[in-house]
Scaffold this active site. Structure first.
Site, PDB file in Angstrom:
ATOM      1  N   ASP A   1      27.674   7.599  -8.923  1.00  0.00           N
ATOM      2  CA  ASP A   1      28.452   8.549  -8.129  1.00  0.00           C
ATOM      3  C   ASP A   1      27.692   9.647  -7.957  1.00  0.00           C
ATOM      4  O   ASP A   1      26.605   9.950  -8.515  1.00  0.00           O
ATOM      5  CB  ASP A   1      29.954   8.536  -8.748  1.00  0.00           C
TER       6      ASP A   1
ATOM      7  N   ASN B   1      37.958   7.979  -8.246  1.00  0.00           N
ATOM      8  CA  ASN B   1      37.500   7.231  -7.169  1.00  0.00           C
ATOM      9  C   ASN B   1      36.391   6.183  -7.745  1.00  0.00           C
ATOM     10  O   ASN B   1      36.065   5.376  -6.929  1.00  0.00           O
ATOM     11  CB  ASN B   1      36.927   8.158  -5.923  1.00  0.00           C
TER      12      ASN B   1
END
Lengths: 1149, 352
Positions: free
Chosen positions: A426, A800
């Site tokens: 990420d 997420n």
């Protein structure tokens, strides 16, 4: 569902059951829809009706609030635990063997020799389970017996938490823990607000506001005690971000409207009530049916590549064993019929029972059953938990800033860390600090902060603010209002902001610096202080941020002039298309471009004034949408879309998110180690590319090249995909860093229609940047790489990333500012990204090496003793006699040979520093060089050779008058013990005091134990050890066995070590030779000169392109000398390599 | 661990000297938890390996010579008699001869002492192709029954020789005891009898602990089939040394068991006459029977294996040491030369 609910009568309890059944078929439809529409997880339609404050009878269908995390009860522990343990093939196998041994006709040894270890292993596992379960029981008990205020029959009572039922009204005081999932119906706050801390639930430390539903506003606390009504809510699920329910009160609290309930009206189990004197709520989910309870549950166990390989090897050994059994069984029966019938002293009966032919094969099956080491599972479990502990204990992976040590939540997969081939990371919070700072802005076409790099210090902006330039003031107002930030006034008068999003906090703080301060949020009103005046706004609606909408808006009423305003902020592509037509937005687009080039996060701000009628019309739809139970999120998005258009674009903000310390170095090192990096981010393309450049992720021209896959339609995407693929294929020969960039939209199309092409691209490309991707796309990408048989590691920090973390072979969570959600879902949690280097290169690599040695050694020692038994059976009329007695066999397997090798958990082939300096060495682990059929064949050959040595030497020395069974057996056993001690010593790379203790201590323990047993007159081997120890020939024999056994191994190892050295050997030599000429520094400089070749060639796709085989820099022959462990290589490594790559190709198709 | 001046990379966590905060979750430091226990890391340098091999060679060869000479000093007379002890006319049907109770089984052999044999001279019988280690055979005994009278009934493991036809237990039970070797030897020299001492031929520990003083043979060899020797029912098992020796089962199909000792020195070229009672049936399975007279040494009986093996291994080790020295001299390799690093070398390999 009847949403308007005008004439709707809540169903009577008696009709409940019917309703469930009716709902059932519908339920399946919903589930199916879920599968092809992964973005939206629809809530199940099955509902529960909660009657507030009803009598007991109605509460029946739901469980009470007894929390039980226990897997077992006292009664079912034994059967359930045994059942679980016997689901493993290995355990079934051992049980079968143990049962066969109960048949005295065929058992070669006392059944105890298998039952003992088996029961021991089962007892260890069961005790561990029982202990864990007992601890869970204790903590459950503590939670269950907590005293809670609950309304019963209209009176407030203190009851234990476990007695709360669905529909009870629960009262909480400040700092109380919420005992079950509640619907808030009253608080001490007149506005009906309360604050909760949800850190136990999702790890976010900020305070969240919860409001009471509109129907309950203004009820006094006495009324709340007598409140009656019904709450309609979905069946329990584990989504802690969503609750879609409806509330209807009964007379006298009648409120005709069906009042929608959202997650904002709930108090979920395990949250804490803060900053609020009291709150009360109706329990809707209790016990294990709460959101927290549902989301618990045991995660799917992950199997490491090493485990899979061990299973495969076990299977191979099993087959080998079957072959041996059949051959020997056949030979045994023939010998029996030809020879044994003449041996009158054996007295074979003429006619045997019908199963006679089976007896000898079964005997050999039992004799050979030790080929599969019973101790391997226990040993592996033990060392694996120690690897995990080493990670927990590691001081260098302790993050001082946030006071978080690293933690291995999954203790079973440390080896996989050493075999990682792809890291999917990420960006925000993982590579960056997630500490947002407002840096620049562009208001109405004017850039601020471009010179100084800090807009807050830009004189022009300060002047504009003090001159009350309307655009600037509006801009600041949006910054301050369009958010969900909670201002908290601390004791000394300063205002602290608690925000769920770091960006929002940065914006509000920036606005405050520019004299527009958000000072209070009381229910629906917001107070803003500008210079000295206080302006009040009433919040009418909040259109929340979702990952799909990529914007959020608020509808506010300016209390000064009663105008209704819509303020929006969001990603450029979520705002600009909805700008009022005819407006000049070119400078804003340029600003976004410019800012993202600098690696800044941009947000666009827009606003619009709403007509009273327009708002009212929309508000009705919004309310309708927010009370639906099916697809609420999707419907809401649709409704929001209707309001969010014709924006006046105010400007663009730019927020800086700094890179974490050591990120570029870490990425550089790990890429040298041959690990491919993919960046998956929700951020926009330019920002992502800039960050990628900053952290060495990609190189700028001309060293590197970026290839873009974009397009809006399928054809465009396909064309660009094929173009990229072509370029990629051509340029693989050039030493150039190629990377492709794909955005979420194109990715969606690609994954749907061109999966195969993309898979090929994924294999070719070492680096990829995927921007604007949703959580589920992240998970899909992980899935894609996994399907090509790559070991993937996903690292992330936010909610997420959870899906990708759970999907990947290894999930690493950064316990950072976005809460602990990712860290909780992950297998490993670390404080900073840079610890990843140490986690992989040090812990992963060592774990792999150690397990590789330990597992192969376990097979070696089992095979060794088994081969001796087989050889002996050739000299005992193939009748299945065991040379060794039961005690020795058992002790050999579970004690003498298991203990010393356990110290291999401390073994280090190279020092940590060397590994860090030469990360290329990780290739050996990634390619599985230390544990594969070829190295295993080496160990297999070694055990065969050693068995021959031990057996033949013993037989020749102890021939003729010394040929006595017990003595011979002890000589052979001691030969094995001597050999294994030297094997362990030779394979060990570094000796700490513990290794010496274990190896040589075990050696002495062997003699001590056998002397003790030899002193027992009842034992079969009474006086044997003393007799042997007195004979010089015994000691001479032992020395002979060791030298014949180890001499060739040592010579071969030395030859390879010196003349066919593997990289590991070379580095070992470099590291340990004290000669100044070959110091590491020297080596380093020489390495540098060749580094270019090394870096470009070894990990380049070229070596793996034809067969998609990753990271095989060495020629196939290099496998053979990968490490000294393999003395005999029976398998052609290239062959096995080829076959594996074939399967890989097929898999990817 | 050595750290010769190489600079550690900048990102390596530098431990700060400040004491950790009170509620710090910092892991406690110990050498074990940080995997920093001091360790010695030997590597296979030419010096170590060559020295090892040379040393082994140097040590092994003298030991080998010593063993070999010890074995050489042992004087051993082996006389196979199973065929010769059958009268010429009966050789076609050896089985009938041995199974018949009518035939005269006495057989006279003479052996010549090749060298001086110092007393005690051990007398062994050697059987060949006799599977005392056969599973059916080796398990057919009851140690408990042998040990004490109380366990007389404990014959469950003895099948098929556990009980006599009337159901009472056989003592000692089992196939091993049943098939007790029953050839006897008597020695004479110049018509003077050479005394054979049959005391203390079994292990002392067996006599005192494994075979009971109060256990007397019972129902032994009373069945239809007579296996081997019979036992004197009035002598306890602990005194039946032939049985005790026999019950120590051999691990290999060729084995020798002690028969007795001659406690007189035997002179070279003495011609000793042996009278053999050839009772034991090895003819049905073609096993050989040999009589062995042997002296002993510190490595036991005559066995050249150890000596030869030691000499061979020692020689090979010296040879290996020499090869490695030559390799080291003619094909020198610098330890830890980076140009040999596999990725570097293979990079070059791929290039061409």
């Amino acid at each position: 569902m009847d949403i308007n609910g005008e004439a709707r009568v809540p169903p009577s309890p008696s009709s409940l059951r019917q309703k469930f059944i009716l709902c059932l078929p519908f339920y399946y439809v919903i589930i199916q829809r879920d599968e092809d529409h992964k973005l939206y997880v629809s809530p199940p339609i099955m509902k529960r009706f909660v009657y507030i404050n009803e009598n007991e009878a109605i509460k029946d269908p739901y469980c009470d609030n007894r929390i039980s995390n226990r897997k077992y009860t006292l009664l079912n522990f034994l059967p359930k635990n045994l059942w679980e343990q016997f689901r493993r093939f290995m355990n079934q196998y051992f049980l079968l063997i143990a049962c066969l041994q109960l048949w005295p006709l065929i058992t070669p040894v006392n059944p105890a020799s298998t039952w003992g270890p088996l029961i021991f292993i089962f007892a260890v596992s069961a005790t561990k389970e029982a202990w864990d379960d007992y601890n869970r029981y204790l903590s459950d008990k503590q939670a269950n017996e907590k005293e809670i205020w609950v309304v019963k029959d209209g009176v407030r009572k203190h009851i234990q938490a476990q007695d709360i039922h669905v529909g009870d009204v629960v009262w909480l005081r400040e700092n109380d823990e919420v005992p079950c999932d509640l619907i808030l119906i009253g608080t001490s706050d007149p506005q009906g607000i309360c604050y909760i801390e949800t850190s136990a639930l999702d790890g976010e430390t900020d305070l969240k506001t919860r409001v009471i539903p509109s129907a309950c506003v203004g009820l006094a606390s006495e009324q709340l005690q007598r409140i009656k009504g019904v709450i309609e809510c979905p069946k329990p699920d584990k989504d802690i971000r969503r609750f879609d329910g409806n509330l209807r009160l009964f007379p006298p609290f009648i409120d005709n409207d069906l009042c929608p309930l959202t997650i904002n009206n709930t108090l979920l189990q395990s949250c804490y009530l803060r900053n609020t004197e009291w709150a009360c709520g109706v329990s809707v989910y209790t016990g294990n049916e709460t959101k927290l309870g549902m989301s618990r549950g045991i995660p799917e166990p992950k199997l490491t590549a090493v485990d899979a390989m061990i299973d495969k090897l076990t299977g191979a050994i099993f087959l080998f064993q079957i072959v041996v059994v059949i051959v020997l069984g056949f030979a045994g029966n023939i010998w029996k019929d030809t020879e044994a019938r003449q041996q009158w002293y054996v007295m074979y009966p003429e006619e045997g029972p019908w199963y006679e032919l089976l007896i000898i094969p079964l005997r050999f099956e039992l004799l050979c059953s030790i080929m599969i080491p019973i101790s391997i599972k226990v040993s592996l479990d033990l060392v694996k938990s120690l690897y995990a502990k080493f990670i927990d204990w590691d001081e260098e992976m302790y993050d001082r800033d946030t006071n978080t040590p690293s933690h291995a939540a999954n203790t079973a997969i440390s080896e996989d860390l050493g075999q990682v081939e792809y890291i999917l990371t990420d960006k925000t919070g993982t590579l960056t600090e997630n500490k947002m700072l407002f840096r620049r802005c562009c208001i109405n076409g004017i850039f601020y902060g471009n010179e100084s790099g800090d807009a807050l210090k830009d004189v022009e902006l300060l002047n504009a603010v003090s001159n009350n330039v309307p655009d600037v003031i509006r801009f600041l107002t949006v910054m301050a209002l369009c958010n969900t930030v909670i201002p908290i006034r601390s004791d000394n008068g300063t205002i602290l902001y608690k925000a769920q999003s770091q960006d929002e906090e940065a914006l509000v703080n920036a606005a405050a610096c520019l004299h527009l301060v958000l000072i209070g949020r009381n229910g629906n009103t917001l107070d803003i202080k500008f210079n000295t005046s206080i302006i009040q706004y009433e919040i009418l609606d909040i259109l929340e941020f979702t990952f799909d909408r990529k914007r959020m808006s608020v509808v506010v009423k300016d209390c000064q002039n009663d105008k209704i305003l819509l303020f929006s902020k969001g990603a450029d592509e979520a705002i600009f298309p909805h700008a009022r037509s005819g407006q000049q937005i070119r400078t804003s687009v340029e600003a976004v471009e410019q800012y993202s080039q600098l690696g800044l996060r941009t947000l666009c701000l827009g606003w619009r004034e709403l007509e009273e009628d327009e708002y009212r019309e929309w508000s009705r739809m919004f309310k309708e949408a927010s009370s639906t139970l099916v697809d609420r999120e999707w419907k809401l998005a649709e409704v929001c879309q209707r309001l969010e258009h014709d924006f006046e674009i105010l400007g663009v903000t730019a927020i800086e998110d700094r890179l974490q310390d050591g990120v570029p170095e870490t990425i550089e090192t790990l890429r040298q180690a041959g690990i491919n990096f993919w960046m998956l981010t929700g951020d926009k393309q330019n920002t992502a590319i800039q960050i990628a450049l900053l952290c060495n992720f990609i190189s700028s021209e001309p060293k590197g090249q970026l290839l873009f896959i974009n397009g809006k339609t399928e054809d465009e995407v396909l064309r660009s995909l094929e173009r990229v693929l072509l370029t990629m294929r051509i340029t693989t020969t050039e030493p150039k860093d190629m990377a492709f960039v794909v955005d979420g939209w194109a990715l969606e199309i690609v994954l749907k229609h061109y999966r195969e092409v993309f898979t090929e691209l994924a294999i070719l490309s070492r680096t990829a940047i995927c921007c604007r991707v949703t959580p589920s796309q992240k998970a899909q990408l992980v899935e894609l790489l996994k399907s090509c048989d790559y070991r993937t590691l996903a690292i992330g920090d936010g909610g997420n990333d959870v899906r990708m973390i759970q999907q990947a072979d290894i999930g690493v969570g950064i316990s950072g500012r976005e809460g602990l959600q990712a860290a909780r879902a992950a297998d490993y949690s670390i404080g900073k990204f840079r610890f990843l280097k140490r986690l992989i290169l040090v812990h992963g690599r060592y774990s792999y090496n150690r397990t590789a040695f330990l597992s192969q050694y376990s097979f070696y020692k089992s095979l060794l003793i088994c081969f001796i038994q087989i050889l002996f059976s050739l000299f005992s009329g193939v009748s299945g006699t065991s040379l060794f007695n039961s005690v020795s066999l058992m002790a050999y397997n579970v004690f003498y040979t298991s203990v010393p090798v356990l110290t291999s958990v401390l073994d280090k082939d190279l020092s940590e520093k060397t590994v860090m300096q030469h990360p290329q060495i990780l290739f050996y682990c990634q390619a599985g060089r230390l544990l594969n059929p070829s190295t295993f064949a080496g160990w297999f050959g070694r055990s065969l050779y050693h068995a021959l040595v031990v057996f033949l030497v013993s037989v020749h020395v102890y021939a003729n008058e010394k040929c006595e069974m017990e003595e011979m057996s002890m000589v052979a056993l001691s030969g094995c013990i001597w050999l294994q001690a030297f094997v362990v010593a030779l394979e060990m790379n570094s000796f700490t005091i513990l290794q010496h203790l274990a190896i040589w201590g075990n050696f002495t323990a062997f003699y001590a134990i056998n002397c003790i047993v030899s002193a027992l007159p009842s034992a079969g081997m009474y006086t044997i050890m003393f007799r042997l120890a007195r004979q010089p020939s015994y000691w001479i024999t032992m020395t002979l066995i060791v030298v014949i056994g180890m001499g060739p191994v040592l010579a071969l190892k030395y030859f390879r070590y010196t003349y066919r050295s593997s990289a590991i050997n070379l580095l070992q030599q470099a590291e340990r030779s004290r000669s100044p000429f070959f110091s590491i520094g020297n080596l380093e400089s020489q390495l540098k000169s060749t580094e270019k070749d090394a870096a470009s060639l070894s990990p380049q796709p070229k070596s793996r392109s034809p067969v998609c085989e990753p990271l095989l820099a060495d020629s196939p022959t290099a496998i053979r000398r990968s490490i000294g462990s393999s003395t005999y290589d029976f398998f052609q490594p290239s062959q096995s390599r080829l076959s594996s790559s074939y399967s890989r190709n097929y898999k990817s198709k | 661990m050595n750290s010769n001046g190489a600079s550690s990379s900048a990102t390596d966590g530098v431990r700060d000297s400040n004491p950790p905060k009170r509620n710090s979750k910092r892991p406690k430091y110990s050498k074990f938890t940080q995997q920093e226990l001091p360790a010695c890391k030997p590597i296979l340098t030419p010096a170590i390996v060559i020295t090892t091999f040379a040393l082994i060679g140097i040590i092994f060869i003298p030991i080998g010579l010593a063993s070999l000479s010890a074995s050489e000093r042992v004087v051993e007379i082996v006389d196979r008699y199973d065929l010769d002890c059958i009268p010429e006319q009966l050789r076609n049907d050896q089985l009938a001869f041995i199974q018949s109770s009518q035939t005269n089984k006495t057989c006279t052999r003479s052996v010549i002492v090749p060298r001086y044999m110092k007393s005690p001279v051990f007398i062994y019988y050697e059987l060949d192709n006799f599977y005392q280690n056969h599973r059916r055979y080796v398990k057919s005994r009851s140690d408990k029954q042998l040990r004490s009278k109380a366990s007389e009934q404990d014959t469950s493991t003895c099948a098929p020789e556990s009980i006599s036809s009337d159901g009472s237990p056989i003592v000692p039970c089992g196939l091993i005891a049943w098939s007790l070797f029953n050839d006897t030897y008597s020695f004479s020299f110049n018509n003077e009898v050479l005394m054979v001492n049959k005391k203390n031929i079994a292990w002392g520990s067996d006599k005192s602990h494994k075979f009971g003083r109060d256990v007397y043979p019972k129902n032994f060899q009373s069945g239809q089939l007579i296996g081997g020797a019979t036992l004197n029912a009035s002598i306890p098992l602990s005194e039946q040394e032939d049985l005790i020796v026999w019950m120590r089962t051999a691990a290999l199909p060729t084995f020798r068991k002690l028969y007795g000792r001659i406690e007189e020195d035997l002179q070279p070229n003495q011609k000793i006459t042996v009278v053999i009672e050839n009772n034991y049936n090895t003819y049905s399975f073609g096993g050989k029977k040999k009589l062995v007279l042997s002296t002993t040494s510190w490595i036991g009986g005559k066995n050249d294996f150890l000596g030869v093996a030691y000499l061979t291994v020692g020689g090979l080790c010296l040879f290996l040491a020499l090869v490695f020295i030559l390799l080291y001299l003619f094909k020198p390799r610098t330890m830890g030369d980076p140009s040999y690093l596999s990725w570097n070398r293979n990079a070059a390999g791929y290039a061409d």
